[in-house]
Structures are given as C-alpha cells and as structure tokens.
Motif scaffolding. Structure first.
Motif, PDB file in Angstrom:
ATOM      1  N   GLY A 180      32.933  80.791  50.271  1.00 38.09           N
ATOM      2  CA  GLY A 180      34.003  80.011  50.899  1.00 38.09           C
ATOM      3  C   GLY A 180      35.384  80.442  50.448  1.00 38.09           C
ATOM      4  O   GLY A 180      36.309  80.554  51.261  1.00 38.09           O
TER       5      GLY A 180
ATOM      6  N   LEU B 123      36.264  83.793  52.030  1.00 37.24           N
ATOM      7  CA  LEU B 123      36.638  83.598  53.428  1.00 37.24           C
ATOM      8  C   LEU B 123      38.050  83.008  53.542  1.00 37.24           C
ATOM      9  O   LEU B 123      38.861  83.459  54.365  1.00 37.24           O
ATOM     10  CB  LEU B 123      35.621  82.684  54.117  1.00 37.24           C
ATOM     11  CG  LEU B 123      35.754  82.525  55.623  1.00 37.24           C
ATOM     12  CD1 LEU B 123      35.552  83.864  56.313  1.00 37.24           C
ATOM     13  CD2 LEU B 123      34.726  81.515  56.114  1.00 37.24           C
ATOM     14  N   ALA B 124      38.349  82.026  52.687  1.00 38.99           N
ATOM     15  CA  ALA B 124      39.685  81.432  52.708  1.00 38.99           C
ATOM     16  C   ALA B 124      40.745  82.452  52.298  1.00 38.99           C
ATOM     17  O   ALA B 124      41.851  82.464  52.852  1.00 38.99           O
ATOM     18  CB  ALA B 124      39.738  80.213  51.792  1.00 38.99           C
TER      19      ALA B 124
ATOM     20  N   ALA C 240      41.433  84.671  55.171  1.00 41.37           N
ATOM     21  CA  ALA C 240      42.199  83.918  56.167  1.00 41.37           C
ATOM     22  C   ALA C 240      43.682  83.876  55.813  1.00 41.37           C
ATOM     23  O   ALA C 240      44.542  83.964  56.698  1.00 41.37           O
ATOM     24  CB  ALA C 240      41.653  82.503  56.294  1.00 41.37           C
TER      25      ALA C 240
ATOM     26  N   ALA D 201      42.800  78.288  60.949  1.00 41.92           N
ATOM     27  CA  ALA D 201      41.470  77.764  61.263  1.00 41.92           C
ATOM     28  C   ALA D 201      40.409  78.379  60.343  1.00 41.92           C
ATOM     29  O   ALA D 201      39.532  77.670  59.827  1.00 41.92           O
ATOM     30  CB  ALA D 201      41.128  78.037  62.723  1.00 41.92           C
ATOM     31  N   LEU D 202      40.477  79.669  60.102  1.00 46.57           N
ATOM     32  CA  LEU D 202      39.530  80.332  59.216  1.00 46.57           C
ATOM     33  C   LEU D 202      39.696  79.858  57.775  1.00 46.57           C
ATOM     34  O   LEU D 202      38.713  79.705  57.041  1.00 46.57           O
ATOM     35  CB  LEU D 202      39.703  81.848  59.304  1.00 46.57           C
ATOM     36  CG  LEU D 202      38.628  82.702  58.664  1.00 46.57           C
ATOM     37  CD1 LEU D 202      37.260  82.420  59.297  1.00 46.57           C
ATOM     38  CD2 LEU D 202      38.984  84.175  58.789  1.00 46.57           C
TER      39      LEU D 202
ATOM     40  N   VAL E 265      40.651  76.828  56.870  1.00 47.92           N
ATOM     41  CA  VAL E 265      40.038  75.497  56.800  1.00 47.92           C
ATOM     42  C   VAL E 265      38.519  75.624  56.723  1.00 47.92           C
ATOM     43  O   VAL E 265      37.862  74.903  55.957  1.00 47.92           O
ATOM     44  CB  VAL E 265      40.484  74.626  57.996  1.00 47.92           C
ATOM     45  CG1 VAL E 265      39.696  73.340  58.064  1.00 47.92           C
ATOM     46  CG2 VAL E 265      41.975  74.343  57.910  1.00 47.92           C
ATOM     47  N   VAL E 266      37.944  76.535  57.474  1.00 46.81           N
ATOM     48  CA  VAL E 266      36.495  76.763  57.420  1.00 46.81           C
ATOM     49  C   VAL E 266      36.089  77.203  56.008  1.00 46.81           C
ATOM     50  O   VAL E 266      35.078  76.733  55.464  1.00 46.81           O
ATOM     51  CB  VAL E 266      36.064  77.806  58.476  1.00 46.81           C
ATOM     52  CG1 VAL E 266      34.627  78.241  58.259  1.00 46.81           C
ATOM     53  CG2 VAL E 266      36.242  77.247  59.874  1.00 46.81           C
ATOM     54  N   GLY E 267      36.863  78.078  55.396  1.00 48.42           N
ATOM     55  CA  GLY E 267      36.570  78.518  54.032  1.00 48.42           C
ATOM     56  C   GLY E 267      36.618  77.375  53.037  1.00 48.42           C
ATOM     57  O   GLY E 267      35.757  77.265  52.152  1.00 48.42           O
TER      58      GLY E 267
ATOM     59  N   VAL F 132      36.155  74.185  53.723  1.00 44.38           N
ATOM     60  CA  VAL F 132      35.001  73.312  54.007  1.00 44.38           C
ATOM     61  C   VAL F 132      33.733  73.903  53.388  1.00 44.38           C
ATOM     62  O   VAL F 132      32.920  73.168  52.816  1.00 44.38           O
ATOM     63  CB  VAL F 132      34.840  73.091  55.529  1.00 44.38           C
ATOM     64  CG1 VAL F 132      33.513  72.442  55.857  1.00 44.38           C
ATOM     65  CG2 VAL F 132      35.992  72.259  56.059  1.00 44.38           C
ATOM     66  N   ILE F 133      33.577  75.209  53.454  1.00 48.71           N
ATOM     67  CA  ILE F 133      32.423  75.853  52.826  1.00 48.71           C
ATOM     68  C   ILE F 133      32.448  75.645  51.311  1.00 48.71           C
ATOM     69  O   ILE F 133      31.404  75.400  50.691  1.00 48.71           O
ATOM     70  CB  ILE F 133      32.362  77.349  53.193  1.00 48.71           C
ATOM     71  CG1 ILE F 133      32.012  77.503  54.671  1.00 48.71           C
ATOM     72  CG2 ILE F 133      31.354  78.097  52.325  1.00 48.71           C
ATOM     73  CD1 ILE F 133      32.093  78.920  55.181  1.00 48.71           C
TER      74      ILE F 133
END
Length: 84
Positions: A25, A28-29, A32, A39-40, A42-44, A46-47
């Motif tokens: 995560g 990924l963040a 991003a 958006a990517l 935020v997904v990171g 959340v992971i």
C-alpha cells in the motif's frame, strides 16, 4: 535473580502479513505521489489500513507472537515473587 522474558519480536504470520500488505500500500501511494494521481494515492492508503486491520485480526485469531516466561514455565504468574 530475575527471569528472562523471551519475546517473539513480531516473527509471526500476523506480523508478516500486516507488514507485507502495508508495504504494498505504501509503495502504491508513493508511486501515486510521484505521478500526481490522487485517486491512486487514496487506494494505497486504504490498502495500508487493510493491512493494519488484517494483522490485528490474524493476531486475535491466534496467529500472533507468543510471549514465554522462562524456558520451562508457560505460566506468567509467579505467586512466590508477588507477581500476579
């Protein structure tokens, strides 16, 4: 003489799973941020939160580190020492 407390220092399935998911995560963040994609990012994040929750759930399910007091005593209470 004080007894040594042997701790597992997080070498458990719960710890490794939590750290592994959080690492993915955060990577990924980080990507991003470098490409300026909110958006990517935020997904990171959340992971990362899912990884923390997964580690805690696995620990509560019995896959966490165990603490053992002394080489021959799984009991942590020592009435003769006044420790309860």
């Amino acid at each position: 003489m004080a007894e040594e407390v042997h701790e597992d220092h997080g070498h458990s399935i719960a710890a490794w799973t939590g750290v592994g998911v959080i690492l993915v995560g955060s990577a990924l963040a980080s990507v991003a941020v470098a490409i300026a994609n909110v958006a990517l990012f935020v997904v990171g994040i959340v992971i990362c939160l899912v990884g923390a929750v997964a580690g805690k759930v696995l620990s509560m399910a019995g896959y966490g580190a165990k603490t053992v007091v002394g080489p021959d005593s799984p009991d942590t209470t020592k009435p003769e020492l006044g420790i309860h």
